[in-house]
Design a protein around this motif. Structure first.
Motif, PDB file in Angstrom:
ATOM      1  N   LEU A 181      61.252 -42.006 140.384  1.00 25.17           N
ATOM      2  CA  LEU A 181      60.983 -43.399 140.705  1.00 25.17           C
ATOM      3  C   LEU A 181      60.646 -43.557 142.190  1.00 25.17           C
ATOM      4  O   LEU A 181      59.702 -44.263 142.546  1.00 25.17           O
ATOM      5  CB  LEU A 181      62.184 -44.277 140.329  1.00 25.17           C
ATOM      6  CG  LEU A 181      62.040 -45.770 140.597  1.00 25.17           C
ATOM      7  CD1 LEU A 181      60.900 -46.354 139.768  1.00 25.17           C
ATOM      8  CD2 LEU A 181      63.338 -46.489 140.314  1.00 25.17           C
ATOM      9  N   PHE A 182      61.392 -42.863 143.047  1.00 24.20           N
ATOM     10  CA  PHE A 182      61.137 -42.923 144.483  1.00 24.20           C
ATOM     11  C   PHE A 182      59.745 -42.385 144.816  1.00 24.20           C
ATOM     12  O   PHE A 182      59.012 -42.980 145.599  1.00 24.20           O
ATOM     13  CB  PHE A 182      62.222 -42.130 145.245  1.00 24.20           C
ATOM     14  CG  PHE A 182      61.974 -42.088 146.719  1.00 24.20           C
ATOM     15  CD1 PHE A 182      62.223 -43.199 147.501  1.00 24.20           C
ATOM     16  CD2 PHE A 182      61.480 -40.941 147.326  1.00 24.20           C
ATOM     17  CE1 PHE A 182      61.988 -43.166 148.875  1.00 24.20           C
ATOM     18  CE2 PHE A 182      61.250 -40.896 148.679  1.00 24.20           C
ATOM     19  CZ  PHE A 182      61.500 -42.020 149.459  1.00 24.20           C
ATOM     20  N   VAL A 183      59.369 -41.267 144.210  1.00 27.54           N
ATOM     21  CA  VAL A 183      58.048 -40.676 144.459  1.00 27.54           C
ATOM     22  C   VAL A 183      56.945 -41.621 143.984  1.00 27.54           C
ATOM     23  O   VAL A 183      55.952 -41.833 144.684  1.00 27.54           O
ATOM     24  CB  VAL A 183      57.935 -39.292 143.784  1.00 27.54           C
ATOM     25  CG1 VAL A 183      56.509 -38.770 143.829  1.00 27.54           C
ATOM     26  CG2 VAL A 183      58.880 -38.302 144.445  1.00 27.54           C
TER      27      VAL A 183
ATOM     28  N   ALA B 227      52.662 -45.418 145.370  1.00 25.85           N
ATOM     29  CA  ALA B 227      52.107 -46.762 145.214  1.00 25.85           C
ATOM     30  C   ALA B 227      52.026 -47.476 146.562  1.00 25.85           C
ATOM     31  O   ALA B 227      51.035 -48.140 146.870  1.00 25.85           O
ATOM     32  CB  ALA B 227      52.949 -47.571 144.238  1.00 25.85           C
ATOM     33  N   LEU B 228      53.031 -47.333 147.390  1.00 25.23           N
ATOM     34  CA  LEU B 228      53.031 -47.935 148.718  1.00 25.23           C
ATOM     35  C   LEU B 228      51.918 -47.338 149.569  1.00 25.23           C
ATOM     36  O   LEU B 228      51.212 -48.051 150.281  1.00 25.23           O
ATOM     37  CB  LEU B 228      54.396 -47.750 149.396  1.00 25.23           C
ATOM     38  CG  LEU B 228      54.533 -48.352 150.786  1.00 25.23           C
ATOM     39  CD1 LEU B 228      54.362 -49.861 150.723  1.00 25.23           C
ATOM     40  CD2 LEU B 228      55.871 -47.987 151.387  1.00 25.23           C
TER      41      LEU B 228
ATOM     42  N   VAL C  66      46.506 -47.947 152.178  1.00 23.85           N
ATOM     43  CA  VAL C  66      45.119 -47.517 152.353  1.00 23.85           C
ATOM     44  C   VAL C  66      44.178 -48.646 151.963  1.00 23.85           C
ATOM     45  O   VAL C  66      43.220 -48.935 152.665  1.00 23.85           O
ATOM     46  CB  VAL C  66      44.832 -46.241 151.521  1.00 23.85           C
ATOM     47  CG1 VAL C  66      43.351 -45.939 151.485  1.00 23.85           C
ATOM     48  CG2 VAL C  66      45.593 -45.062 152.094  1.00 23.85           C
ATOM     49  N   GLY C  67      44.441 -49.303 150.863  1.00 24.97           N
ATOM     50  CA  GLY C  67      43.621 -50.429 150.431  1.00 24.97           C
ATOM     51  C   GLY C  67      43.632 -51.558 151.440  1.00 24.97           C
ATOM     52  O   GLY C  67      42.612 -52.185 151.705  1.00 24.97           O
TER      53      GLY C  67
END
Length: 107
Positions: free
Chosen positions: A6-8, A13-14, A19-20
């Motif tokens: 979950l952390f990975v 996602a972060l 980047v976006g």
């Protein structure tokens, strides 16, 4: 183990989100003109004239006159100098338009 996965996933996602965000910020800065993107003839599209003239005339007490003349000059030159006054040297067409009496036409 589930917490590690979950952390990975959240970290990835972060990272993608950041980047976006940087890409969108870069696009925004390209829209707003600055000294690196240039001014001059053709730097403004005709539909951008009202917004550029609103920016240019925002600090004058003669707002209506400034807007009227600025939009005429912008339509002809497709250029509005940076800042609220001055800086006309970066837009020669805008700078060289004169009134019948020989004074500057564009604000």
């Amino acid at each position: 183990m589930a917490r590690l996965v979950l952390f990975v996933v959240l970290a990835v996602a972060l990272g993608i989100s950041m980047v976006g965000h940087k890409v969108m910020a870069k696009e925004r800065t390209q829209y707003h003109r600055d000294s690196t993107n240039g001014f001059g003839a053709g730097s403004v599209r005709s539909y951008e004239c009202p917004n550029e003239c609103t920016r240019r005339c925002s600090k004058t007490q003669y707002h209506k006159t400034c807007m009227f003349m600025c939009q005429k000059c912008c339509a002809k030159c497709l250029c509005v100098p940076p800042g609220y006054h001055g800086n006309k040297d970066v837009c020669p067409c805008y700078n060289n338009l004169k009134t019948r009496r020989g004074g500057p036409k564009c604000p």
